[in-house]
Design an enzyme around this catalytic site. Structure first.
Site, mmCIF file in Angstrom:
data_model
loop_
_atom_site.group_PDB
_atom_site.id
_atom_site.type_symbol
_atom_site.label_atom_id
_atom_site.label_comp_id
_atom_site.label_asym_id
_atom_site.label_seq_id
_atom_site.Cartn_x
_atom_site.Cartn_y
_atom_site.Cartn_z
ATOM 1 C CB SER A 111 -0.954 0.006 1.190
ATOM 2 O OG SER A 111 -0.251 -0.102 2.399
ATOM 3 C CG HIS B 209 -3.917 -0.623 -2.107
ATOM 4 N ND1 HIS B 209 -4.357 0.679 -2.169
ATOM 5 C CD2 HIS B 209 -3.606 -0.850 -0.814
ATOM 6 C CE1 HIS B 209 -4.289 1.220 -0.964
ATOM 7 N NE2 HIS B 209 -3.839 0.311 -0.124
ATOM 8 C CE LYS C 192 -7.746 1.172 0.804
ATOM 9 N NZ LYS C 192 -6.939 0.327 1.666
HETATM 10 C C1 LIG Z 1 -7.154 0.133 3.163
HETATM 11 C C2 LIG Z 1 -6.543 -1.166 3.489
HETATM 12 C C3 LIG Z 1 -7.188 -2.056 4.352
HETATM 13 C C4 LIG Z 1 -8.440 -1.706 5.080
HETATM 14 O O1 LIG Z 1 -9.535 -1.685 4.258
HETATM 15 P P1 LIG Z 1 -10.805 -0.761 4.642
HETATM 16 O O2 LIG Z 1 -11.908 -1.307 3.843
HETATM 17 O O3 LIG Z 1 -10.427 0.632 4.320
HETATM 18 O O4 LIG Z 1 -11.011 -0.955 6.124
HETATM 19 C C5 LIG Z 1 -6.603 -3.289 4.548
HETATM 20 N N1 LIG Z 1 -5.446 -3.631 3.947
HETATM 21 C C6 LIG Z 1 -4.798 -2.791 3.128
HETATM 22 C C7 LIG Z 1 -3.539 -3.224 2.478
HETATM 23 C C8 LIG Z 1 -5.316 -1.526 2.886
HETATM 24 O O5 LIG Z 1 -4.656 -0.667 2.111
#
Ligand SMILES: *Cc1c(COP(=O)(O)O)cnc(C)c1O
Length: 388
Positions: free
Chosen positions: A177, A205, A236
């Site tokens: 990320s 992602h 996302k």
């Molecule tokens: C954003 C993210 C999460 C969490 O997901 P949400 O739906 O925002 O709670 C988990 N793992 C990674 C790698 C992320 O970037």
């Protein structure tokens, strides 16, 4: 000064204090930020779906049909039929037997890893994994070892030296990320097969971004394995909210029966489920969005490298600019904002000490002139701050 005040003072002095900025518009390539229109280059809304007409319409229609709340957890009376539709589509996208929606990606990680590993088991985790995976490891009570980023030799040694019969779970981000590189999934699965371990892949992602069908990291490598469990988020590239686990039916039934973060919380609202359903349809029907995202990725990454920025090993629409110290990273972000461009600085503990950076993320609907503006400002400020 009390303990909290002292800690806040320390954070301020170390340039690590965090505060919230208000967005006063919908999520597009530009947003109103604290009263000023700025170009947005730090959202995970990769396909622009957070503001897509089809998703907005689906959410509004669902409110008319189903109301706004679900009133109970899924095992009591909150399990709207929309869940099954979303979960069938997610299982299709991920090429798995089954899938289960959680209230967020964070909750999915806590809820699934706590079931997959416990006291006496071994978790092996990439050093650059997302914070939610680290929290999940800690909460699970399993023995937790970290391997150097993508270092398959070290991972192999850790697997080979585990106690006989000890259950092992390998945890990795699909797209990392903060660095934007891709996990070596074929090698991870190969080790999992040889050493009888399970790979848990956090595809937050990668879902909707990687692969011919937007299925994520496994789709990108065109690989499937019974040793693989995939996690993703609906928040996302899918533009809405919620998280999910995709795997076999035995795993999904176990989660439904045992996972406390799944059981003891109210079901997601219908508008969110309808949004996810529409997002999954758009991903299937509009591959052009993904194509545009990747065109933008190639254009910006080439431009950044030509300017002489260190973008680490990034190979995705997450493009870091390595800076090092938090103070310069903050100054860079602030100068960009003064010039109408919003890119947040990422500092420890989100990234390792000494690796503060700007983290640029692209969207499918960014235009070339917008990216050119970004490059121009990065060049001017980068020279002034002597980063390049
Ligand atoms: C954003 C993210 C999460 C969490 O997901 P949400 O739906 O925002 O709670 C988990 N793992 C990674 C790698 C992320 O970037």
């Amino acid at each position: 000064m009390n303990k909290e005040e002292k800690e806040l003072k320390r954070l301020r002095e170390a340039q690590l204090f965090r505060s919230l900025l208000s967005i006063e518009s919908s999520q597009s390539t530009t947003v109103m930020l604290e009263g000023k229109e700025v170009l947005l280059f730090c959202s995970n809304n990769y396909l622009g779906l957070a503001n897509h007409p089809k998703l907005k319409k689906a959410a509004a229609a669902a409110i008319e049909t189903w109301g706004v709340g679900t009133g109970a957890s899924r095992l009591i009376s909150g399990n709207l039929a929309l869940f099954r539709q979303v979960e069938e589509k997610l299982a299709d996208l991920k090429g798995t037997e089954s899938a289960l929606v959680f209230n967020s990606g964070y909750t999915a990680n806590i809820g699934a890893i706590g079931i997959l590993a416990g006291k006496g088991d071994l978790i092996l985790a990439d050093r650059l994994n997302h914070a939610s995976l680290i929290d999940a490891c800690r909460l699970s009570g399993a023995t937790f070892r970290v391997y150097r980023h993508k270092d398959m030799c070290q991972l192999q040694k850790l697997l080979a030296s585990r106690k006989t019969g000890q259950k092992a779970l390998i945890l990795s981000d699909g797209i990392f990320s903060m660095d934007g590189d891709i996990a070596p999934l074929p090698a991870l699965l190969n080790l999992a097969e040889v050493y009888d371990a399970t790979v848990y892949l956090d595809d937050a992602h990668a879902t909707g971004v990687l692969g011919m069908h937007g299925g994520g990291t496994a789709d990108h490598f065109q690989i499937s394995s019974k040793h693989l469990i995939q996690m993703g988020t609906l928040s996302k590239a899918l533009g809405g909210f919620g998280g999910f686990i995709a795997g076999n039916s035995c795993l999904i039934d176990t989660l439904i029966n045992k996972s406390r973060p799944f059981i003891y919380t109210t079901a997601l609202p219908p508008s969110i489920l309808a949004t996810a359903l529409a997002a999954l349809e758009v991903i299937e029907e509009e591959p052009a969005l993904r194509k545009r995202l990747w065109e933008n990725q190639r254009y910006l990454s080439k431009g950044l490298r030509q300017l002489g920025f260190d973008t680490l090993e990034s190979e995705t629409p997450i493009l870091p600019i390595l800076i090092g110290d938090s103070k310069t990273a903050m100054a860079f972000s602030k100068a960009l904002l003064e010039n109408g461009i919003y890119v947040s600085a990422i500092r420890p503990p989100t990234v390792p000490a000494g690796s503060a950076r700007l983290r640029i993320t692209l969207m499918a609907n960014h235009t070339k002139p917008q990216i050119d503006r970004l490059l121009e400002e990065l060049s001017t400020i980068g020279h002034r701050l002597q980063i390049i």
